[in-house]
Design an enzyme around this catalytic site. Structure first.
Site, PDB file in Angstrom:
ATOM      1  N   ARG A   1       0.802  -1.146   0.115  1.00 15.41           N
ATOM      2  CA  ARG A   1      -0.010   0.032   0.072  1.00 15.41           C
ATOM      3  C   ARG A   1       1.011   1.310  -0.044  1.00 15.41           C
ATOM      4  O   ARG A   1       0.486   2.307  -0.696  1.00 15.41           O
ATOM      5  CB  ARG A   1      -0.978  -0.065   1.261  1.00 15.41           C
ATOM      6  CG  ARG A   1      -2.011  -0.935   1.014  1.00 15.41           C
ATOM      7  CD  ARG A   1      -3.127  -1.086   2.194  1.00 15.41           C
ATOM      8  NE  ARG A   1      -4.092  -1.840   1.825  1.00 15.41           N
ATOM      9  CZ  ARG A   1      -5.085  -2.122   2.607  1.00 15.41           C
ATOM     10  NH1 ARG A   1      -4.871  -2.158   3.961  1.00 15.41           N
ATOM     11  NH2 ARG A   1      -6.068  -2.910   2.333  1.00 15.41           N
TER      12      ARG A   1
ATOM     13  N   LYS B   1     -19.105 -16.933   1.792  1.00 13.89           N
ATOM     14  CA  LYS B   1     -20.729 -16.754   1.742  1.00 13.89           C
ATOM     15  C   LYS B   1     -21.337 -16.223   0.556  1.00 13.89           C
ATOM     16  O   LYS B   1     -20.845 -15.166  -0.109  1.00 13.89           O
ATOM     17  CB  LYS B   1     -20.871 -15.770   2.995  1.00 13.89           C
ATOM     18  CG  LYS B   1     -20.579 -16.499   4.468  1.00 13.89           C
ATOM     19  CD  LYS B   1     -20.812 -15.514   5.465  1.00 13.89           C
ATOM     20  CE  LYS B   1     -20.945 -16.014   6.576  1.00 13.89           C
ATOM     21  NZ  LYS B   1     -21.245 -14.947   7.637  1.00 13.89           N
TER      22      LYS B   1
ATOM     23  N   GLY C   1      -9.595  -9.135  -0.283  1.00 14.94           N
ATOM     24  CA  GLY C   1      -8.500  -9.360   0.767  1.00 14.94           C
ATOM     25  C   GLY C   1      -7.851 -10.828   0.633  1.00 14.94           C
ATOM     26  O   GLY C   1      -6.615 -11.220   0.437  1.00 14.94           O
TER      27      GLY C   1
ATOM     28  N   GLY D   1     -13.420  -4.403   0.536  1.00  7.57           N
ATOM     29  CA  GLY D   1     -14.698  -3.990   0.510  1.00  7.57           C
ATOM     30  C   GLY D   1     -14.870  -3.098  -0.541  1.00  7.57           C
ATOM     31  O   GLY D   1     -16.060  -3.167  -1.114  1.00  7.57           O
TER      32      GLY D   1
HETATM   33  P1  ADP Z   1     -12.342 -12.015  -0.347  1.00  6.39           P
HETATM   34  O1  ADP Z   1     -11.682 -11.490   1.074  1.00  6.39           O
HETATM   35  O2  ADP Z   1     -11.350 -12.343  -1.366  1.00  6.39           O
HETATM   36  O3  ADP Z   1     -13.627 -11.144  -0.576  1.00  6.39           O
HETATM   37  P2  ADP Z   1     -14.136 -13.979   1.272  1.00  6.39           P
HETATM   38  O4  ADP Z   1     -13.716 -13.179   2.549  1.00  6.39           O
HETATM   39  O5  ADP Z   1     -15.360 -13.985   0.725  1.00  6.39           O
HETATM   40  O6  ADP Z   1     -12.903 -13.414   0.079  1.00  6.39           O
HETATM   41  O7  ADP Z   1     -13.878 -15.459   1.513  1.00  6.39           O
HETATM   42  C1  ADP Z   1     -12.545 -15.722   1.724  1.00  6.39           C
HETATM   43  C2  ADP Z   1     -12.718 -17.008   2.764  1.00  6.39           C
HETATM   44  O8  ADP Z   1     -13.436 -18.192   2.202  1.00  6.39           O
HETATM   45  C3  ADP Z   1     -11.450 -17.776   3.056  1.00  6.39           C
HETATM   46  O9  ADP Z   1     -11.152 -17.514   4.501  1.00  6.39           O
HETATM   47  C4  ADP Z   1     -11.662 -19.221   2.653  1.00  6.39           C
HETATM   48  O10 ADP Z   1     -10.900 -20.002   3.431  1.00  6.39           O
HETATM   49  C5  ADP Z   1     -13.077 -19.262   2.858  1.00  6.39           C
HETATM   50  N1  ADP Z   1     -13.669 -20.443   1.780  1.00  6.39           N
HETATM   51  C6  ADP Z   1     -13.647 -20.774   0.530  1.00  6.39           C
HETATM   52  N2  ADP Z   1     -14.017 -21.795   0.243  1.00  6.39           N
HETATM   53  C7  ADP Z   1     -14.487 -22.469   1.334  1.00  6.39           C
HETATM   54  C8  ADP Z   1     -14.756 -23.874   1.725  1.00  6.39           C
HETATM   55  N3  ADP Z   1     -15.137 -24.569   0.950  1.00  6.39           N
HETATM   56  N4  ADP Z   1     -15.147 -23.977   2.972  1.00  6.39           N
HETATM   57  C9  ADP Z   1     -14.802 -23.195   4.105  1.00  6.39           C
HETATM   58  N5  ADP Z   1     -14.210 -21.985   3.930  1.00  6.39           N
HETATM   59  C10 ADP Z   1     -13.964 -21.583   2.627  1.00  6.39           C
HETATM   60 MG    MG Z   2     -12.386 -11.802   2.916  1.00  9.92          MG
END
Ligand code: ADP
Ligand code: MG
Length: 397
Positions: A40, A201, A354, A377
């Site tokens: 950053r 999610k 992230g 975000g």
């Molecule tokens: P980002 O930060 O890139 O937007 P998210 O916060 O939505 O991504 O999701 C990331 C999290 O989702 C990670 O901690 C990852 O371990 C979890 N994850 C992905 N697939 C699974 C799974 N099949 N079971 C449990 N956790 C999962």
């Molecule tokens: Mg995340």
């Protein structure tokens, strides 16, 4: 870009002027307060250097961590000042506060081409409350305001939005780069346009999924969110992540994709295990044959191949969300292999989120990605089509 950037400031308009730059120096620190990733800070250098070369006096302001509105030593900006000094190769003055008489004196004592870093702006609760008097106190330090903190642009805080009421406000180069990559490139994509969505999610990504369905030719869904879709199609998912409350929503997304002619691709197979941790026994099962006492923690090899075929055809790719529990090495393979395929695709690749960035780094392919957003975000809200307060307040072209 419909917002003015620092390039739009008239010739000589910066010389001798005090410029308050909101940067995102919210870097990760270890227990000894050493910076573990300075991305950053590095990303903000083009803006700072440009302003310095034009003879401006640069005043930088950022937040660091979550001090919750009170001064706390562990959140002071000193390690950042030191690293910035190394990267810039010139003296960086550091204030012990971000507003007030003493800081004003420091700001007024600056000479052309000098840099002052203010103390953590979140030492004041007024920052996040977007308090007008606080914003005015910040504005009093300078003649011009520049926002280069894309990562906090989705927040209407005093230093990201409020201050623009009192000073002419421009976008910095990092802000410009982010808006172009996430805006222009995704709104007028070279086709086929493919989105890869994963992560934990459905609920946290619902807006993004729907918006992308209006734009993409194909959508790959993996990770924790895919099980809610499989349940929506009438199959059991064992102990996998499942959002009961989102099953209906998933069903409507499937219908929406069909209606719009978007190719929605779900996993063909999964790596399942009794628990999501290192050292457990795993097996690969078909997408609709997850045993009741096991959960899916990664996409399987057939899915990697299937997703790979879509990736190879794409000319623009947007990726958000890991495709499995990638933090656990045992379940990182699917995400890492997809990261490699994305990196080798030759497509314009934009990555946000992230955890997704952490996954890209784990795969070691970050240098081959067209644009890695510095905003987690903020990048998702922007792709969702929401107006970011920190962008809205900038001067229009
Ligand atoms: P980002 O930060 O890139 O937007 P998210 O916060 O939505 O991504 O999701 C990331 C999290 O989702 C990670 O901690 C990852 O371990 C979890 N994850 C992905 N697939 C699974 C799974 N099949 N079971 C449990 N956790 C999962
Ligand atoms: Mg995340």
């Amino acid at each position: 870009m419909n917002k003015k950037t620092i390039r739009d400031i008239p010739q000589e308009g910066l010389k001798g002027k005090k410029v308050l730059v909101r940067v995102d120096f919210n870097v990760p620190l270890d227990e000894e307060r050493r910076i573990t990733d300075d991305t950053r800070i590095v990303e903000s250098l083009p803006t700072i250097r440009f302003l310095l070369e034009k003879g401006a006096k640069v005043i930088l302001v950022s937040h660091l961590g979550r001090p919750k509105g009170k001064p706390k030593d562990e959140f002071r900006m000193d390690p950042v000042a030191k690293r910035l000094e190394e990267l810039l190769g010139r003296k960086v003055y550091k204030a012990n506060d971000c507003i007030g008489e003493d800081v004003e004196k420091l700001a007024n004592a600056l000479r052309e081409g000098e840099v002052l870093l203010l103390e953590n702006v979140r030492f004041y609760a007024e920052e996040e409350a977007n308090d007008e008097h606080f914003a005015q106190s910040l504005a009093r330090l300078a003649d011009i305001y520049v926002n280069d903190a894309f990562g906090t642009a989705h927040r209407a805080h005093a230093s990201t939005a409020g201050v623009a009421k009192f000073l002419p406000a421009y976008a910095g180069f990092l802000m410009e780069k982010e808006l172009e990559a996430l805006g222009e490139r995704l709104n007028n994509p070279v086709r086929p346009f493919l989105a890869i969505l994963g992560g934990a999610k459905v609920s946290s990504k619902i807006g993004v999924i729907k918006k992308l369905l209006e734009k993409v030719d194909a959508l790959l869904i993996g990770g924790g969110m895919s099980y809610t879709f499989i349940k929506a199609m009438g199959y059991e998912v064992g102990t996998s992540l499942l959002e009961e409350g989102m099953i209906e929503e998933a069903r409507s997304i499937l219908a929406m994709a069909k209606e719009r002619g978007v190719k929605l691709v779900l996993p063909e197979d999964f790596v399942v295990a009794p628990e999501g941790k290192e050292g457990v026994e795993t097996k690969v099962v078909a997408w609709n044959a997850i045993p009741p006492d096991m959960g899916g923690f990664d996409i399987g090899p057939k899915t990697v191949e299937k997703f790979g075929r879509e990736i190879a055809q794409a000319k623009t790719i947007f990726w958000n969300g890991p495709l499995g529990l990638f933090e656990v090495d045992l379940f990182a393979q699917g995400t890492v292999e997809i990261a490699r395929k994305v990196a080798e695709s030759g497509a314009v690749v934009v990555v946000g989120g992230g955890d997704t960035i952490a996954a890209i780094k784990k795969a070691g392919v970050e240098k081959k990605i067209t644009h890695i957003s510095t905003g987690g975000g903020a990048s998702l809200e922007f792709v969702e089509g929401r107006v970011l307060p920190g962008v809205e307040v900038l001067l229009n072209r």
